[in-house]
Write a protein that holds these residues in place. Structure first.
Motif, short mmCIF file in Angstrom:
data_model
loop_
_atom_site.label_atom_id
_atom_site.label_comp_id
_atom_site.label_asym_id
_atom_site.label_seq_id
_atom_site.Cartn_x
_atom_site.Cartn_y
_atom_site.Cartn_z
N MET A 45 -56.00 61.66 -71.19
CA MET A 45 -57.78 61.54 -72.57
C MET A 45 -57.46 62.75 -72.78
SD MET A 45 -58.84 58.73 -70.96
CE MET A 45 -61.08 58.06 -70.84
N ARG A 48 -59.97 60.47 -76.25
CA ARG A 48 -60.02 59.06 -76.35
C ARG A 48 -60.89 58.51 -77.56
NH1 ARG A 48 -65.11 60.46 -76.78
NH2 ARG A 48 -65.44 58.18 -75.76
N GLY A 49 -61.34 57.05 -76.95
CA GLY A 49 -62.46 56.15 -78.09
C GLY A 49 -61.42 55.68 -78.94
N PRO A 51 -61.01 54.53 -82.28
CA PRO A 51 -60.42 54.88 -82.77
C PRO A 51 -59.78 56.63 -83.58
CG PRO A 51 -63.19 54.35 -83.85
CD PRO A 51 -62.37 54.17 -82.63
N ILE A 53 -57.85 57.40 -80.89
CA ILE A 53 -56.83 57.10 -80.66
C ILE A 53 -56.20 56.19 -81.33
CG2 ILE A 53 -55.56 55.47 -78.54
CD1 ILE A 53 -58.04 55.55 -77.05
N ARG A 91 -51.76 53.33 -74.34
CA ARG A 91 -53.54 53.06 -73.16
C ARG A 91 -52.97 51.45 -73.92
NH1 ARG A 91 -58.95 56.33 -73.35
NH2 ARG A 91 -59.43 55.03 -71.78
N ASN A 160 -69.20 57.37 -75.17
CA ASN A 160 -69.00 58.27 -75.58
C ASN A 160 -68.42 57.47 -76.90
OD1 ASN A 160 -67.33 59.99 -77.69
ND2 ASN A 160 -69.30 61.68 -77.63
N ALA A 161 -68.76 57.32 -78.58
CA ALA A 161 -68.47 56.79 -79.53
C ALA A 161 -69.67 57.74 -80.60
CB ALA A 161 -69.12 54.96 -79.32
N THR A 166 -63.49 59.05 -83.01
CA THR A 166 -63.56 58.56 -83.99
C THR A 166 -62.78 59.54 -84.76
OG1 THR A 166 -65.58 59.43 -84.87
CG2 THR A 166 -64.67 57.16 -84.07
N THR A 171 -69.22 56.14 -84.37
CA THR A 171 -69.65 54.48 -84.69
C THR A 171 -70.65 54.73 -83.89
OG1 THR A 171 -68.14 54.48 -82.75
CG2 THR A 171 -67.59 53.57 -84.37
N GLN A 198 -68.01 60.11 -70.13
CA GLN A 198 -68.10 60.92 -71.56
C GLN A 198 -69.20 60.36 -71.68
OE1 GLN A 198 -66.60 58.07 -69.55
NE2 GLN A 198 -64.52 57.74 -70.83
N GLY A 237 -70.51 51.66 -78.86
CA GLY A 237 -69.23 51.32 -79.17
C GLY A 237 -68.47 50.37 -78.83
N THR A 238 -67.14 49.81 -79.38
CA THR A 238 -65.86 48.92 -78.64
C THR A 238 -65.00 49.09 -78.77
OG1 THR A 238 -65.40 47.12 -78.69
CG2 THR A 238 -66.52 47.85 -80.36
N ASN A 249 -65.86 47.19 -73.93
CA ASN A 249 -66.11 48.67 -73.80
C ASN A 249 -65.59 49.43 -72.64
OD1 ASN A 249 -66.64 50.86 -75.59
ND2 ASN A 249 -69.38 50.57 -74.58
N LYS A 250 -66.35 50.37 -72.53
CA LYS A 250 -66.94 51.43 -71.47
C LYS A 250 -67.01 50.17 -70.28
CE LYS A 250 -64.64 54.03 -71.28
NZ LYS A 250 -63.21 54.55 -69.78
N PHE A 316 -62.57 49.52 -68.82
CA PHE A 316 -63.55 48.51 -69.75
C PHE A 316 -63.75 47.29 -68.84
CE2 PHE A 316 -60.56 51.20 -71.80
CZ PHE A 316 -61.53 51.78 -72.46
O1 MRU Z 1 -61.59 55.47 -71.98
P1 MRU Z 1 -62.08 56.05 -74.09
O2 MRU Z 1 -63.05 56.94 -73.14
O3 MRU Z 1 -61.01 55.69 -74.50
O4 MRU Z 1 -63.61 54.83 -73.43
C1 MRU Z 1 -64.19 54.96 -75.11
C2 MRU Z 1 -64.79 53.90 -75.00
O5 MRU Z 1 -64.91 52.68 -74.08
C3 MRU Z 1 -65.63 53.18 -76.59
O6 MRU Z 1 -67.39 53.22 -76.25
C4 MRU Z 1 -65.07 53.18 -77.78
O7 MRU Z 1 -63.87 53.19 -77.32
C5 MRU Z 1 -65.90 53.14 -78.88
S1 MRU Z 1 -66.05 54.73 -79.32
C6 MRU Z 1 -66.54 54.69 -81.01
#
Ligand code: MRU
Length: 347
Positions: A45, A48-49, A51, A53, A91, A160-161, A166, A171, A198, A237-238, A249-250, A316
């Motif tokens: 981590m 993370r997030g 896009p 990743i 992941r 956090n989106a 990203t 997002t 986050q 975000g998702t 999502n989270k 998630f």
């Molecule tokens: O475990 P994470 O911090 O990678 O989870 C991130 C999320 O769930 C974000 O909401 C998702 O990746 C969208 S990021 C634009």
């Protein structure tokens, strides 16, 4: 506006990524030289997030290719194959990781007969392009989403989106940034987002940096604020959207979506098309990452739960499409997303 956050950057032949585990106490970049290191950065981590990743994985492939650029074609092929595998195993939930790897593999295959150093250079260019494209896409979806927010809106977000999730702009937070750039006064309510925090550590930090008003709450306060008419919209975000519009999502997002529906508050999901996985019929098929127990029994060095207690830590959850008011994408806003409306995005 302050300087935009650069989650990943290319410096002197290496990938540098902000260490998101230590924000906001410390702001520092860590350096990555090969695919295995990048995979470990994703798993732990540092980055993370969804896009972000994907961008990191693309750079992981490029780094490995550059490391092997003086190798024989056979060694290059074997080494790069291993790189794809180690990155794919980092992941499971965010489909952007697999999307980016597929794109890098397609490029490799298209240049399979080129000289090894030329393939390596081309893979690096593609990684740069994936990142640059991500920022352009977030800006485009930000403009579409901003039109949904009225001046003075109080917007709750979970996890956090943002720019940190990203290659830049974000997002869900990209929609908020674009609305602010358009002159709207937006107040953000950030869910803390247990267990990895986050929301408290990253979303609150991003908003404070840019002087966008932000109020931090613990996750169990969202229902109360909605009932008190203090939330006008939710934007998240998702990590992966199934073909029927179900959204991963989270952990905790589903709870927020149910509450939003109960209170008649719009629940928006902002994502690039690369987060939509048409191969999966519905949310039941989305793999949900289960993370280590110590993220739930404490935080960093402080452990507060009784040693030996059983723990669940799904990272998630799935929000059914029927709870999603609209998907906000670079191609526009899809209200009441379903299989047909989502398929139409790709035509
Ligand atoms: O475990 P994470 O911090 O990678 O989870 C991130 C999320 O769930 C974000 O909401 C998702 O990746 C969208 S990021 C634009």
């Amino acid at each position: 506006m302050t300087q935009p956050v650069q989650t990943l950057r290319w410096r002197a032949g290496l990938l540098e990524m902000i260490d998101q585990r230590v924000l906001p106490a410390r702001f520092e970049y860590l350096c990555y030289a090969n695919a295995a290191q990048v995979a470990q950065g994703i798993r732990s981590m540092v980055v993370r997030g969804a896009p972000a990743i994907g961008c990191a994985a693309a750079y992981g492939v490029a780094l490995e290719a550059l490391t092997l650029r003086l190798a024989s074609p056979e060694c290059f092929t074997a080494g790069l194959q291993d790189a794809f595998e180690v990155l794919a195993a980092s992941r499971p939930t965010a489909v952007n990781l697999f999307w980016a790897l597929k794109r890098m593999r397609a490029l490799w295959e298209a240049h399979r007969h080129a000289a090894v150093p030329a393939i390596a250079e081309r893979l690096l260019e593609e990684a740069h392009e994936i990142s640059a494209e991500d920022v352009r896409i977030n800006r485009a979806l930000g403009v579409h989403g901003a039109a949904l927010l009225s001046d003075g809106a109080r917007v709750l977000t979970h996890c956090n989106a943002g720019a940190l999730a990203t290659a830049g702009h974000g997002t869900a937070l990209g929609v908020i940034r674009s609305a602010v750039e358009a002159g709207k006064r937006i107040a953000v309510i950030a869910d803390e987002t247990r267990p990895f925090l986050q929301g408290a550590r990253l979303t609150a930090w991003e908003m404070v940096q840019e002087r966008i008003p932000v109020t931090l709450i613990t996750d169990n306060m969202a229902g109360h604020l909605m009932r008190c008419a203090e939330v006008d919209a939710v934007i998240v975000g998702t990590d992966r959207v199934a073909a029927n519009g179900d959204v991963a999502n989270k952990i905790g997002t589903y709870m927020v979506a149910v509450l939003a529906q109960r209170h008649g508050i719009p629940f928006y999901v902002a994502c690039p098309l690369s987060t939509i996985d048409l191969a999966l019929a519905d949310g039941n098929a989305i793999p949900i990452e289960e993370r280590a127990a110590d993220e739930v029994t404490g935080f960093r060095d402080c452990q507060w739960a009784a040693p030996g207690v059983q723990v669940r830590n799904p990272a998630f959850d799935i929000t059914p499409a029927e709870l999603v008011t609209a998907l906000i994408t670079e191609k526009g806003v899809v209200r009441q997303p379903d299989r047909a409306r989502i398929a139409a995005l790709f035509n």
